[in-house]
Design an enzyme around this catalytic site. Sequence first.
Site: not given
Length: 483
Positions: A152, A249, A283, A457
């Site tokens: 994505n 993630e 997400c 992150e």
Amino acid sequence: MQTQPTASHFVNGEYVEDTAGEVIDVIYPATGEVIATLHAATPAIVDQALNAAKAAQKEWAGWSPTERGRVLRRAAYMIRDRNHDLSVLETYDTGKPYQETSVADATSGADALEYFGGLAASITGEHIPLGGDFVYTRREPLGVCVGIGAWNYPTQIACWKAAPALACGNAMVFKPSETTPLCALKVAEILHEAGLPAGLFNVVQGYGAVGASLISDPRVDKVSLTGSVPTGRKVYAAAAEGLRHVTMELGGKSPLVIFDDANLENAVSGAIMANFYSTGQVCSNGTRVFVQGGIKEAFLERLVTRLANVKMGDPQDPEVNFGPMASERQRDIVEGFIEKGVAEGARLVTGGKRVEGPGSFLEPTVFANVTDDMTIARDEIFGPVMSVLDFETEEEALARANATEFGLSAGVFTSDLTRAHRMAAGFEAGTCFINSYNDAPVEAPFGGMKLSGVGRENSKAAIEHYSQIKSIYVRMSEMEAPF
Ligand code: NDP
């Protein structure tokens, strides 16, 4: 634009090819046309990449952190200078509209390189006094890191992983999703043009098997995955075999809670950003939209009115604000969820249909009267499908918002200041929003709780996940021993 890259992989500072690898056709999601043909990495390419990374890392770790940071910052400026071309390529790779990619992809990658480039020189250990003796710590790199990306945000994911890894003195081998393999190659090219020594950022293409072969290799010290929960489970387990560090993630099914006292226009904007940006392929999306009884009808009415402004079409046209799904396969999956929503009794308010003709376009879709047990309220759909659920009290909303195995994000719209902070404190999610949704500045930690992930992150927190601490005890007095 030339979409066929010079070669499939970028290893040891140059493009390399091995046509023995499985063919990867890159498809422009807006037309279904093949825009490039690549090859998956063979074991020989994977071996070359890992050897190059291993060989280059030690010397890079010996550079002064300021010099390392300078390379990253230079790359950030180059990315900004080339934003237009990189955004056009991102749009070819993913199908996301240029209107979005020109402000959210290469720019976000540049932000990460600039931020971690600036931070590099401040990555330090500490001095711990013990009376006469003392301990000092060194924050050292992990070694060779593997990055594995979803489809994505191909540029952003490559940069979000490369920037902290390189700032800390590591090398990286990155495997993009085979659906969107083009952008990471450009990131590698630019990093090297900016002065990154050969071998420190390598891109190898491939399907899951290539990722799996990287994770289990003894030369690898860390794995950072952006992907789904099922893949996360496999990758985490494989990394655990070698006790490798991980960042995961993963996916989500995040709640967005809208109270009666919310500013209606802002709440509708928040719900749109939480569900339809990148055609819903984000997400952290807030796909379970809990709306309090008193505002529900006005919310739905305004939402439908605003959705009339959706402009689908050629995503390279800057006027277009809604692109196709990234692949035909993903559209099929999302349509399956829409059918389940209807079959399980949710009310289809708008959308729900594919757009006939070329490209994998799907209408933005809103369901109302959704209940917690419905499939569309439980599973991550990863497409433009919003579920609106009714609620009456704050306690009920919080309990139901948290009743999920995921914990990536959560948002609340209200004008009651204390309630906003109570909700944020109560959410079981790594990234929360008050009167906003889906902002991801590099300065803020990003990541999930529960099944949505491990580690963070972005921000200073990422440094913890790309470095390790060494303690050094220093005796200042005579050494004693019992005999
Ligand atoms: P997948 O989990 O299917 O794939 C992610 C990556 O892992 C791909 O490069 C894939 O390769 C690779 N892979 C698959 N199997 C293995 C394996 N056994 N070992 C090593 N690597 C493997 O995710 P998608 O690409 O479909 O992306 C969508 C998912 O990503 C969603 O669940 C979404 O929520 C999540 N996501 C999470 C984000 C976050 O930051 N939390 C951000 C963006 C997305 P291949 O594609 O070739 O199979």
